[in-house]
Write a protein that holds these residues in place. Structure first.
Motif, PDB file in Angstrom:
ATOM      1  N   PRO A  62       0.830  -1.207   0.000  1.00  0.00           N
ATOM      2  CA  PRO A  62       0.000   0.000   0.000  1.00  0.00           C
ATOM      3  C   PRO A  62       0.868   1.263   0.000  1.00  0.00           C
ATOM      4  O   PRO A  62       1.985   1.247   0.503  1.00  0.00           O
ATOM      5  N   LEU A  63       0.343   2.347  -0.571  1.00  0.00           N
ATOM      6  CA  LEU A  63       1.076   3.612  -0.617  1.00  0.00           C
ATOM      7  C   LEU A  63       0.915   4.303   0.737  1.00  0.00           C
ATOM      8  O   LEU A  63       0.126   5.233   0.898  1.00  0.00           O
ATOM      9  N   LYS A  64       1.656   3.793   1.713  1.00  0.00           N
ATOM     10  CA  LYS A  64       1.617   4.299   3.086  1.00  0.00           C
ATOM     11  C   LYS A  64       3.045   4.459   3.583  1.00  0.00           C
ATOM     12  O   LYS A  64       3.938   3.702   3.219  1.00  0.00           O
ATOM     13  N   TYR A  65       3.247   5.442   4.436  1.00  0.00           N
ATOM     14  CA  TYR A  65       4.580   5.702   4.975  1.00  0.00           C
ATOM     15  C   TYR A  65       4.907   4.737   6.110  1.00  0.00           C
ATOM     16  O   TYR A  65       4.017   4.131   6.710  1.00  0.00           O
ATOM     17  N   CYS A  66       6.196   4.588   6.380  1.00  0.00           N
ATOM     18  CA  CYS A  66       6.651   3.821   7.540  1.00  0.00           C
ATOM     19  C   CYS A  66       7.895   4.503   8.100  1.00  0.00           C
ATOM     20  O   CYS A  66       8.543   5.301   7.417  1.00  0.00           O
ATOM     21  N   ILE A  67       8.196   4.180   9.339  1.00  0.00           N
ATOM     22  CA  ILE A  67       9.359   4.772  10.013  1.00  0.00           C
ATOM     23  C   ILE A  67      10.437   3.710  10.142  1.00  0.00           C
ATOM     24  O   ILE A  67      10.166   2.591  10.582  1.00  0.00           O
ATOM     25  N   ASP A  68      11.650   4.056   9.743  1.00  0.00           N
ATOM     26  CA  ASP A  68      12.797   3.152   9.851  1.00  0.00           C
ATOM     27  C   ASP A  68      13.303   3.211  11.297  1.00  0.00           C
ATOM     28  O   ASP A  68      13.887   4.213  11.710  1.00  0.00           O
ATOM     29  N   PRO A  69      13.078   2.149  12.096  1.00  0.00           N
ATOM     30  CA  PRO A  69      13.466   2.205  13.520  1.00  0.00           C
ATOM     31  C   PRO A  69      14.972   2.303  13.741  1.00  0.00           C
ATOM     32  O   PRO A  69      15.419   2.771  14.786  1.00  0.00           O
ATOM     33  N   ALA A  70      15.761   1.891  12.749  1.00  0.00           N
ATOM     34  CA  ALA A  70      17.215   1.965  12.880  1.00  0.00           C
ATOM     35  C   ALA A  70      17.744   3.375  12.616  1.00  0.00           C
ATOM     36  O   ALA A  70      18.903   3.669  12.906  1.00  0.00           O
ATOM     37  N   GLN A  71      16.877   4.269  12.078  1.00  0.00           N
ATOM     38  CA  GLN A  71      17.311   5.622  11.727  1.00  0.00           C
ATOM     39  C   GLN A  71      16.539   6.723  12.441  1.00  0.00           C
ATOM     40  O   GLN A  71      17.006   7.850  12.522  1.00  0.00           O
ATOM     41  N   CYS A  72      15.338   6.421  12.946  1.00  0.00           N
ATOM     42  CA  CYS A  72      14.481   7.437  13.581  1.00  0.00           C
ATOM     43  C   CYS A  72      15.129   7.999  14.844  1.00  0.00           C
ATOM     44  O   CYS A  72      15.495   7.256  15.754  1.00  0.00           O
ATOM     45  N   ILE A  73      15.249   9.327  14.896  1.00  0.00           N
ATOM     46  CA  ILE A  73      15.887   9.997  16.040  1.00  0.00           C
ATOM     47  C   ILE A  73      15.116   9.719  17.329  1.00  0.00           C
ATOM     48  O   ILE A  73      15.706   9.466  18.376  1.00  0.00           O
ATOM     49  N   TYR A  74      13.759   9.741  17.251  1.00  0.00           N
ATOM     50  CA  TYR A  74      12.971   9.504  18.455  1.00  0.00           C
ATOM     51  C   TYR A  74      13.107   8.063  18.956  1.00  0.00           C
ATOM     52  O   TYR A  74      13.275   7.837  20.153  1.00  0.00           O
ATOM     53  N   LEU A  75      13.054   7.097  18.051  1.00  0.00           N
ATOM     54  CA  LEU A  75      13.145   5.690  18.471  1.00  0.00           C
ATOM     55  C   LEU A  75      14.540   5.328  18.978  1.00  0.00           C
ATOM     56  O   LEU A  75      14.693   4.395  19.760  1.00  0.00           O
ATOM     57  N   ILE A  76      15.553   6.088  18.550  1.00  0.00           N
ATOM     58  CA  ILE A  76      16.920   5.826  19.012  1.00  0.00           C
ATOM     59  C   ILE A  76      17.244   6.607  20.284  1.00  0.00           C
ATOM     60  O   ILE A  76      17.760   6.052  21.257  1.00  0.00           O
ATOM     61  N   ARG A  77      16.918   7.921  20.289  1.00  0.00           N
ATOM     62  CA  ARG A  77      17.332   8.799  21.402  1.00  0.00           C
ATOM     63  C   ARG A  77      16.197   9.328  22.260  1.00  0.00           C
ATOM     64  O   ARG A  77      16.435   9.981  23.273  1.00  0.00           O
ATOM     65  N   GLY A  78      14.953   9.123  21.809  1.00  0.00           N
ATOM     66  CA  GLY A  78      13.816   9.621  22.582  1.00  0.00           C
ATOM     67  C   GLY A  78      13.535  11.093  22.388  1.00  0.00           C
ATOM     68  O   GLY A  78      12.803  11.712  23.158  1.00  0.00           O
TER      69      GLY A  78
END
Length: 203
Positions: A62-78
């Protein structure tokens, strides 16, 4: 895992979190536009950049966005949450979790796929040393209208139009190195001719 028999299979899948609610996402791109993190775009063979929140390619289904958990600033550093702040439909969900899904299927298609050869392993031809030496898949992305250069045939190093292009075939195929593929892949000849024809059309 797969269990059962022909006509009645039970398939157990693991769905990893995409951190974007596909029911709410309208693919407007606001999240990606505001995301501060830029990373190498694997789909373009590393010739362009993408954001940490992205659509893998323009025709994705589907044409939907996703977040790369290995690159997302929030998922890495909060810290950050810029995508959540600007999403007009509140589709960002950082609490998304892995889901286990069980499906019943009558038939299964096994598509093992393939991987592109990495010419930097035995770098006989200088692939690692010059950005103007590209693989066939990278060249396909250069020629593509949706690629990093909008379909313009230019050199990655200086963005100038090349005067001459050479194709090196059988790189990775018919290779005598230990652990390599010593057989012909059966595709290089045909796609090299195709790329030469397209290159002439683009130049």
């Amino acid at each position: 895992s797969i269990s059962g028999e022909e006509g009645n299979f039970e398939v157990k899948l693991t769905q990893h979190p995409r951190y974007v609610d596909v029911e709410k996402c309208i693919a407007c791109g606001a999240c990606s536009e505001k995301c501060p993190k830029k990373v190498s775009n694997a789909y373009d063979g590393g010739l362009s950049k993408r954001k940490a929140v992205y659509v893998q390619y323009a025709q994705a289904v589907p044409l939907k966005y996703c977040i790369d958990p290995a690159q997302c600033i929030y998922l890495i550093r909060g810290k950050c949450k810029g995508c959540e702040k600007f999403c007009p439909t509140n589709a960002i969900n950082f609490e998304d979790e892995t889901k286990n899904i069980t499906l019943n299927a009558g038939a299964i298609v096994l598509a093992s796929g393939s991987g592109a050869y990495n010419p930097s392993i035995y770098d006989t031809f200088g692939y690692s040393h010059s950005t103007n030496i590209v693989t066939s898949l990278e060249f396909e992305r250069i020629l593509s209208a949706s690629g990093p250069y909008g379909g313009h045939l230019i050199r990655p190093a200086d963005k100038a139009e090349p005067e001459k292009i050479a194709w090196l075939q059988c790189v990775g195929s018919r290779d005598a190195h230990h652990g390599a593929r010593g057989y012909c892949s059966g595709v290089c000849c045909t796609y090299a001719i195709k790329e030469a024809i397209l290159a002439k059309e683009h130049s």
